[in-house]
Scaffold this motif. Structure first.
Motif, mmCIF file in Angstrom:
data_model
loop_
_atom_site.group_PDB
_atom_site.id
_atom_site.type_symbol
_atom_site.label_atom_id
_atom_site.label_comp_id
_atom_site.label_asym_id
_atom_site.label_seq_id
_atom_site.Cartn_x
_atom_site.Cartn_y
_atom_site.Cartn_z
ATOM 1 N N GLU A 90 0.781 -1.155 -0.078
ATOM 2 C CA GLU A 90 0.038 -0.063 -0.113
ATOM 3 C C GLU A 90 0.728 1.129 -0.136
ATOM 4 O O GLU A 90 1.873 1.266 0.398
ATOM 5 N N PHE A 91 0.471 2.275 -0.432
ATOM 6 C CA PHE A 91 1.172 3.785 -0.510
ATOM 7 C C PHE A 91 -0.219 4.677 -0.284
ATOM 8 O O PHE A 91 -1.137 4.434 -0.595
ATOM 9 N N GLN A 92 0.407 6.079 0.066
ATOM 10 C CA GLN A 92 -0.398 6.969 0.257
ATOM 11 C C GLN A 92 -0.009 7.929 -1.021
ATOM 12 O O GLN A 92 1.068 8.015 -1.521
ATOM 13 N N ALA A 93 -1.188 8.654 -1.377
ATOM 14 C CA ALA A 93 -1.014 9.511 -2.618
ATOM 15 C C ALA A 93 -2.269 10.615 -2.619
ATOM 16 O O ALA A 93 -3.203 10.148 -1.919
ATOM 17 N N PRO A 94 -2.173 11.821 -3.214
ATOM 18 C CA PRO A 94 -0.810 12.250 -3.635
ATOM 19 C C PRO A 94 0.196 12.590 -2.380
ATOM 20 O O PRO A 94 -0.205 13.064 -1.457
#
Length: 109
Positions: A90-94
């Motif tokens: 998982e990752f956060q964006a923007p």
């Protein structure tokens, strides 16, 4: 900021060795029947892998890569169980290093 979940593998594996087109078409049909907004995307050569914090993940994945990205963690968990030989995360964006979660580095031919 939004959390995105992904299944990552070589493009060959996701698009040729596995029947992903059929899986995604069925999922899309189901969403339309439920009047639910699409929350998953197939991204060839995902740009998020270029972020410095993703270097270790990129190194583990055969290139060229492809990812199925979703805001639905359960869908990604289901795909991981179905596909087996994939990387999930998982990752956060923007963010400063990932301005667009769905950006692709693949050139359009």
């Amino acid at each position: 900021m939004q959390t995105y979940y992904y299944v990552l593998a070589s493009r060959r594996f996701l698009l040729q060795e596995e029947p992903m087109e059929e899986v995604l078409k069925e999922r899309t049909r189901h969403y339309h029947e439920q009047e639910k907004e699409i929350d998953f995307w197939l991204v060839p050569q995902p740009a998020f892998l270029e972020a410095p914090e993703m270097a270790e993940i990129k190194a583990k994945c055969p290139q060229p890569a492809a990812a199925i990205i979703s805001t639905n963690q359960q869908f990604i968990t289901w795909l991981k169980l179905r596909l087996e030989y994939v990387i999930t995360g998982e990752f956060q964006a923007p963010t400063g290093t990932i301005p667009d979660a769905l950006a692709s580095l693949a050139s359009v031919s």
